[in-house]
Design a protein around this motif. Structure first.
Motif, PDB file in Angstrom:
ATOM      1  N   ARG A  56     -28.884  -6.346 -11.440  1.00 20.84           N
ATOM      2  CA  ARG A  56     -28.200  -5.613 -12.445  1.00 20.84           C
ATOM      3  C   ARG A  56     -28.614  -4.275 -12.350  1.00 20.84           C
ATOM      4  O   ARG A  56     -29.922  -4.098 -11.872  1.00 20.84           O
ATOM      5  CB  ARG A  56     -28.596  -5.898 -13.836  1.00 20.84           C
ATOM      6  N   PRO A  57     -27.769  -3.194 -12.358  1.00 18.77           N
ATOM      7  CA  PRO A  57     -28.147  -1.719 -11.978  1.00 18.77           C
ATOM      8  C   PRO A  57     -29.284  -1.297 -12.984  1.00 18.77           C
ATOM      9  O   PRO A  57     -29.324  -1.544 -14.250  1.00 18.77           O
ATOM     10  CB  PRO A  57     -26.970  -1.083 -12.416  1.00 18.77           C
ATOM     11  N   VAL A  58     -30.030  -0.742 -12.359  1.00 26.96           N
ATOM     12  CA  VAL A  58     -31.089   0.091 -13.203  1.00 26.96           C
ATOM     13  C   VAL A  58     -30.721   1.430 -13.382  1.00 26.96           C
ATOM     14  O   VAL A  58     -30.019   1.982 -12.305  1.00 26.96           O
ATOM     15  CB  VAL A  58     -32.427   0.217 -12.227  1.00 26.96           C
ATOM     16  N   GLY A  59     -30.456   2.015 -14.559  1.00 31.22           N
ATOM     17  CA  GLY A  59     -29.832   3.296 -14.849  1.00 31.22           C
ATOM     18  C   GLY A  59     -28.694   2.885 -15.344  1.00 31.22           C
ATOM     19  O   GLY A  59     -28.593   1.929 -16.198  1.00 31.22           O
ATOM     20  N   PRO A  60     -27.653   4.007 -15.066  1.00 38.23           N
ATOM     21  CA  PRO A  60     -26.573   3.763 -16.155  1.00 38.23           C
ATOM     22  C   PRO A  60     -25.833   2.032 -15.758  1.00 38.23           C
ATOM     23  O   PRO A  60     -25.739   1.837 -14.699  1.00 38.23           O
ATOM     24  CB  PRO A  60     -25.386   4.833 -15.308  1.00 38.23           C
ATOM     25  N   GLN A  61     -25.225   1.436 -16.965  1.00 37.91           N
ATOM     26  CA  GLN A  61     -24.891   0.158 -16.781  1.00 37.91           C
ATOM     27  C   GLN A  61     -23.385  -0.095 -16.245  1.00 37.91           C
ATOM     28  O   GLN A  61     -22.954  -0.891 -16.254  1.00 37.91           O
ATOM     29  CB  GLN A  61     -25.069  -0.458 -18.191  1.00 37.91           C
ATOM     30  N   ASP A  62     -22.754   1.188 -16.317  1.00 37.89           N
ATOM     31  CA  ASP A  62     -21.176   1.027 -16.276  1.00 37.89           C
ATOM     32  C   ASP A  62     -20.934   1.215 -14.813  1.00 37.89           C
ATOM     33  O   ASP A  62     -20.257   2.012 -14.373  1.00 37.89           O
ATOM     34  CB  ASP A  62     -20.565   2.084 -17.261  1.00 37.89           C
ATOM     35  N   GLN A  63     -21.518   0.076 -13.874  1.00 37.49           N
ATOM     36  CA  GLN A  63     -21.457   0.168 -12.652  1.00 37.49           C
ATOM     37  C   GLN A  63     -21.683  -1.275 -12.132  1.00 37.49           C
ATOM     38  O   GLN A  63     -22.197  -1.986 -12.866  1.00 37.49           O
ATOM     39  CB  GLN A  63     -22.206   1.273 -12.107  1.00 37.49           C
ATOM     40  N   PRO A  64     -20.916  -1.512 -10.906  1.00 41.58           N
ATOM     41  CA  PRO A  64     -21.077  -2.933 -10.464  1.00 41.58           C
ATOM     42  C   PRO A  64     -22.626  -3.323 -10.234  1.00 41.58           C
ATOM     43  O   PRO A  64     -23.344  -2.324  -9.949  1.00 41.58           O
ATOM     44  CB  PRO A  64     -20.480  -2.809  -9.161  1.00 41.58           C
ATOM     45  N   ASP A  65     -22.877  -4.573 -10.554  1.00 44.32           N
ATOM     46  CA  ASP A  65     -24.345  -5.029  -9.854  1.00 44.32           C
ATOM     47  C   ASP A  65     -24.533  -4.639  -8.346  1.00 44.32           C
ATOM     48  O   ASP A  65     -23.767  -4.645  -7.521  1.00 44.32           O
ATOM     49  CB  ASP A  65     -24.277  -6.722  -9.933  1.00 44.32           C
ATOM     50  N   TRP A 101     -28.126   8.403 -10.237  1.00 42.41           N
ATOM     51  CA  TRP A 101     -28.346   7.025 -10.529  1.00 42.41           C
ATOM     52  C   TRP A 101     -26.910   6.217 -10.484  1.00 42.41           C
ATOM     53  O   TRP A 101     -26.734   5.539 -11.353  1.00 42.41           O
ATOM     54  CB  TRP A 101     -29.163   6.869 -11.782  1.00 42.41           C
ATOM     55  N   GLY A 102     -25.908   7.049  -9.883  1.00 40.14           N
ATOM     56  CA  GLY A 102     -24.687   6.005  -9.985  1.00 40.14           C
ATOM     57  C   GLY A 102     -24.478   5.295  -8.998  1.00 40.14           C
ATOM     58  O   GLY A 102     -25.541   5.058  -8.121  1.00 40.14           O
ATOM     59  N   PRO A 103     -23.087   4.731  -8.466  1.00 41.62           N
ATOM     60  CA  PRO A 103     -22.985   3.793  -7.563  1.00 41.62           C
ATOM     61  C   PRO A 103     -23.026   4.231  -6.149  1.00 41.62           C
ATOM     62  O   PRO A 103     -22.856   5.415  -6.057  1.00 41.62           O
ATOM     63  CB  PRO A 103     -21.569   3.145  -7.778  1.00 41.62           C
ATOM     64  N   ARG A 104     -23.288   3.287  -4.947  1.00 40.31           N
ATOM     65  CA  ARG A 104     -23.476   4.071  -3.841  1.00 40.31           C
ATOM     66  C   ARG A 104     -23.108   2.879  -2.758  1.00 40.31           C
ATOM     67  O   ARG A 104     -23.632   1.659  -3.098  1.00 40.31           O
ATOM     68  CB  ARG A 104     -25.079   4.701  -3.579  1.00 40.31           C
ATOM     69  N   THR A 105     -22.555   3.516  -1.835  1.00 37.43           N
ATOM     70  CA  THR A 105     -22.273   2.239  -0.772  1.00 37.43           C
ATOM     71  C   THR A 105     -23.248   1.702   0.015  1.00 37.43           C
ATOM     72  O   THR A 105     -23.584   0.586   0.276  1.00 37.43           O
ATOM     73  CB  THR A 105     -21.286   3.083   0.226  1.00 37.43           C
ATOM     74  N   LEU A 106     -24.281   2.761   0.323  1.00 35.90           N
ATOM     75  CA  LEU A 106     -25.566   2.141   1.012  1.00 35.90           C
ATOM     76  C   LEU A 106     -26.647   2.972   0.756  1.00 35.90           C
ATOM     77  O   LEU A 106     -26.467   4.403   0.786  1.00 35.90           O
ATOM     78  CB  LEU A 106     -25.280   1.946   2.584  1.00 35.90           C
ATOM     79  N   ASP A 107     -27.744   2.452   0.396  1.00 35.61           N
ATOM     80  CA  ASP A 107     -29.118   3.204   0.079  1.00 35.61           C
ATOM     81  C   ASP A 107     -30.047   2.709   1.062  1.00 35.61           C
ATOM     82  O   ASP A 107     -30.210   1.395   1.065  1.00 35.61           O
ATOM     83  CB  ASP A 107     -29.331   3.007  -1.457  1.00 35.61           C
ATOM     84  N   LEU A 108     -30.663   3.443   1.553  1.00 39.68           N
ATOM     85  CA  LEU A 108     -31.780   2.927   2.616  1.00 39.68           C
ATOM     86  C   LEU A 108     -33.188   3.570   2.234  1.00 39.68           C
ATOM     87  O   LEU A 108     -33.146   4.846   2.733  1.00 39.68           O
ATOM     88  CB  LEU A 108     -31.588   2.978   4.040  1.00 39.68           C
ATOM     89  N   ASP A 109     -34.145   2.913   1.448  1.00 34.69           N
ATOM     90  CA  ASP A 109     -35.321   3.705   1.229  1.00 34.69           C
ATOM     91  C   ASP A 109     -36.397   3.331   1.957  1.00 34.69           C
ATOM     92  O   ASP A 109     -36.648   2.107   2.262  1.00 34.69           O
ATOM     93  CB  ASP A 109     -35.731   3.529  -0.229  1.00 34.69           C
ATOM     94  N   LEU A 110     -37.077   4.171   2.462  1.00 40.14           N
ATOM     95  CA  LEU A 110     -38.473   4.151   3.167  1.00 40.14           C
ATOM     96  C   LEU A 110     -39.572   3.959   1.984  1.00 40.14           C
ATOM     97  O   LEU A 110     -39.704   4.642   1.322  1.00 40.14           O
ATOM     98  CB  LEU A 110     -38.833   5.145   4.138  1.00 40.14           C
ATOM     99  N   LEU A 111     -39.933   2.623   1.995  1.00 39.18           N
ATOM    100  CA  LEU A 111     -40.709   2.200   0.996  1.00 39.18           C
ATOM    101  C   LEU A 111     -42.084   2.552   1.278  1.00 39.18           C
ATOM    102  O   LEU A 111     -43.018   3.055   0.367  1.00 39.18           O
ATOM    103  CB  LEU A 111     -40.842   0.792   0.558  1.00 39.18           C
ATOM    104  N   LEU A 112     -42.687   2.138   2.416  1.00 33.98           N
ATOM    105  CA  LEU A 112     -44.188   2.171   2.900  1.00 33.98           C
ATOM    106  C   LEU A 112     -44.099   2.258   4.317  1.00 33.98           C
ATOM    107  O   LEU A 112     -43.403   1.599   5.094  1.00 33.98           O
ATOM    108  CB  LEU A 112     -44.841   0.808   2.665  1.00 33.98           C
ATOM    109  N   TYR A 113     -45.087   3.143   5.029  1.00 34.60           N
ATOM    110  CA  TYR A 113     -45.086   3.341   6.396  1.00 34.60           C
ATOM    111  C   TYR A 113     -46.686   3.323   6.538  1.00 34.60           C
ATOM    112  O   TYR A 113     -47.392   4.096   6.300  1.00 34.60           O
ATOM    113  CB  TYR A 113     -44.788   4.701   6.900  1.00 34.60           C
ATOM    114  N   ALA A 114     -47.021   2.133   7.305  1.00 34.27           N
ATOM    115  CA  ALA A 114     -48.351   1.545   7.458  1.00 34.27           C
ATOM    116  C   ALA A 114     -49.032   1.927   6.227  1.00 34.27           C
ATOM    117  O   ALA A 114     -48.673   1.592   5.123  1.00 34.27           O
ATOM    118  CB  ALA A 114     -48.967   2.557   8.612  1.00 34.27           C
ATOM    119  N   LYS A 115     -50.236   2.686   6.145  1.00 36.54           N
ATOM    120  CA  LYS A 115     -50.963   2.898   4.895  1.00 36.54           C
ATOM    121  C   LYS A 115     -50.888   4.339   4.650  1.00 36.54           C
ATOM    122  O   LYS A 115     -51.733   5.091   3.888  1.00 36.54           O
ATOM    123  CB  LYS A 115     -52.553   2.508   5.187  1.00 36.54           C
TER     124      LYS A 115
END
Ligand code: ROI
Length: 174
Positions: A56-65, A101-115
């Motif tokens: 389920r979306p975090v943020g606005p709920q009026d968008q697709p899962d 925080w709206g809908p998006r086609t593709l989101d790629l987040d760099l979460l961690l890079y080594a330490k």
């Protein structure tokens, strides 16, 4: 020197974790394609990928899962060179971001890079929101349960804690 060479790290490979998300225009297929594209990145090997999770979306709920996943790569790219590659992939999916925080086609987040810990105008490492987001931690726990987060908790532990506060279908492997 090409940009990729310019962004090459001096010393060996680093392990990095990438969060993927989509909730527009065939999100399942987009995540599959994005994982395949990660396999083709220069100086980078895709090591493992989680299953896909519907969330389920975090943020606005009026968008697709959303459909989310997490991938582990080994790369010789520097953090910013890897970020450039991820943003180029987002553009190939004609990433639209009409509202915060709206809908998006593709989101790629760099979460961690080594330490690495980084504060840069383009990139904060570790990703500042990751430890609060079940759609990141649940898939990450699947491929990196024993990884230690910046706050000292193991991913599996942090994911379990978040999962306790979730409804059964908030984040589910599909
Ligand atoms: N919500 C979910 N479930 N998954 C995401 O990937 C996601 N990405 C976002 C916001 C809009 C914050 N909500 C999300 O950027």
């Amino acid at each position: 020197m090409s940009d990729v060479q310019a962004g090459e790290r001096g010393s060996g490979e680093a392990q990095a974790w990438i969060g993927l998300g989509s909730n527009l225009d065939g999100p399942h297929e987009r995540i599959v394609q994005a994982l395949a594209a990660l396999e083709r990145l220069p100086l980078t090997r895709l090591e493992s990928a989680s299953r896909r999770y519907a969330s389920r979306p975090v943020g606005p709920q009026d968008q697709p899962d959303f459909v989310n996943a997490v991938a582990a790569v080994r790369t010789r790219l520097s953090p910013l060179a890897l970020l450039d590659q991820l943003q180029a992939l987002e553009q190939q999916h004609r990433r639209v971001r009409e509202r915060h925080w709206g809908p998006r086609t593709l989101d790629l987040d760099l979460l961690l890079y080594a330490k690495e810990r980084w504060q840069h105008p383009r990139l904060t490492l570790p990703h500042p929101e990751m430890a609060r987001r079940a759609f990141v931690l649940l898939p990450l726990a699947e491929i990196a349960a024993t990884l230690v987060l910046p706050d000292g908790r193991r991913v599996a532990e942090a994911a379990d804690e978040l999962a306790m506060g979730l409804a059964a279908d908030d984040v589910r492997a599909v």
